[in-house]
Every structure is written in C-alpha cells, then in structure tokens.
Design a protein around this motif. Structure first.
Motif: not given
Length: 255
Positions: A124-132, A153-166
């Motif tokens: 499990v990679c929970h709240n990890t890969v977004a900040c790499l 099986v590897l379970l990955v919490q996905l990072p945000p898909a895109r930059l915030p507009r605001h």
C-alpha cells in the motif's frame, strides 16, 4: 494521512529526516480519526486477504500499519524514513500487546535501502507518491516489485490529476484537547509544474491564539492514465478500476 505527506526529495524514494517536524504534532489530533476510517474502507478487504505479508510504504504515524495488524494474521512491514513521523508510529506500536508487535517490523529508511525481497502479497502506498518528484516516484516501483511476491498487488493512492486552477483553502477539522483547541487549514496553489500545499496550524486557549505554525509541502500531479503507463513501464499491469477511483490497483505483469 492527509493529501500531502512529504516535501521534495533528492534521493529516489527517500524523504528528508526532518520532514514533518511541525506537522507531526498536529496530524493525529486533527486528521487521524478521519483517516483511520478512510484507510479501512480503501484497503481493508485487500489486507484481510493477505497470506504472505503487508507492506506499508510511507507509513507515517501508522494508521495502515495498525489496521493491517488488526485485520490480518501476516507479517507487516512499515517503511517510514522521517523520524518525526516514525516517533508517533513507534509510540502507537508500543501500546500494543506482544502478539501484535511480534508481527511488525519498522524500516527507518527508504524502501530501496530496506532491501526487502518477496515479503508481501499486498503493498500500500497511501498518500505517498503525490509528494515524490516524478524521477523519485519512478525509482520507487522497482523496489516495490522486489518486495512483492509475483502474485502480489500494489495499491496506490493517486496524486492529483492536474494543477489547481485557483488558490484553494481547505479547513482542517478542529479538536479540543483539555483546555486547548487545535485547528488549521491547507492552502493549495500551482507553482510551475508543482502544487504548493501550505499547512497553517493554530492552538487556541483562554480566548486567544497561543501558538501558530506553518509548513509547506510540494506535490507533482499525474493522471490515472499517466500513472498506469508509468507502472506498466516498470513491469506492472493495471487491475479493474475500484469503486473509489482515487486508488489504482496493479500487479506484476508476469507472475
């Protein structure tokens, strides 16, 4: 854990030892209870099916580690390089009985440095890969593959898909502890190709603010399709989409 979990890193798959020096005091108080419910919902079924072991990559204060110990009967490996987060993790484990602590090993270094081989069938990679940083993120996958058995099986919490507009502001939950009230907010904004996430914390008592702190973390966005393509390059294949689309499930391509 929150949607932000680490500052920029220079070594693949590794975090600075003083990461979370401020946030460690506030994390469990403000967000731990909510995150405990969330990780059980996202990963509990997989953990209960584990027959070899569970690998918690970026264990933080130990919500997934503890859940894995309680919901399974297999060895649990918690990887947490940041000392400030590892300290509450160890305190949490110290409160457990010997039967549970005999099954958990805490690795105080990056996964590639821990040199784990075939120790788990659930990672499990929970709240990890977004900040790499993307280079560090890609360097993490071979170490995960090495730690998994071929049918794992590897379970990955996905990072945000895109930059915030605001610029966006998210209030954190408040919590009263004795005479003091703890609270804060997260402020997110785009900065070149990264997301800047600043956490503002406060402690109030006697009708006034007693303490204020802030800590900034960085995230790199990546879409689900980009993450699947990246993991396929490292020898994983995507499994069917889960009810909660924030988690991507993959397995080694050649069991």
């Amino acid at each position: 854990m929150t949607v932000v979990n680490a500052p920029p890193v220079d070594t693949p798959g590794c975090r600075h030892q003083d990461a979370y020096a401020i946030s460690a005091e506030f994390y469990d108080v403000l967000q731990g209870e909510r995150d405990e419910v969330r990780v059980r919902s996202l990963y509990g079924d997989d953990v209960r099916r584990a027959r070899v072991g569970v690998l918690d990559v970026g264990a933080g204060t130990g919500r997934i580690t503890l859940m894995s110990l309680l919901e399974s009967h297999v060895p649990v490996h918690a990887v947490e390089p940041a000392r400030s987060m590892r300290t509450p993790l160890m305190t949490r484990l110290a409160s457990l009985g010997a039967e549970l602590t005999a099954r958990v090993t805490v690795h105080p270094q990056a996964l590639d440095e821990a040199a784990l081989h075939g120790v788990a069938d659930v990672a499990v990679c929970h709240n990890t890969v977004a900040c790499l940083h993307p280079a560090s993120r890609r360097a993490l996958w071979p170490a995960v593959a090495e730690a998994l058995v071929p049918t794992g099986v590897l379970l990955v919490q996905l990072p945000p898909a895109r930059l915030p507009r605001h610029r966006t502001v998210h209030a954190l939950p408040t919590r009263t502890v004795g005479r003091h009230e703890y609270g804060g907010r997260m402020v997110m904004s785009a900065d070149m190709d990264r997301i800047r996430a600043r956490f503002d914390y406060w402690v109030r008592g006697d009708g006034r603010v007693l303490r204020r702190y802030d800590e900034t973390f960085w995230m790199w966005p990546a879409s689900r399709a980009e993450m699947i393509a990246e993991l396929e390059e490292e020898g994983f294949v995507a499994l069917p989409e889960r009810p909660d689309a924030s988690v991507l499930a993959v397995r080694p391509a050649r069991p």
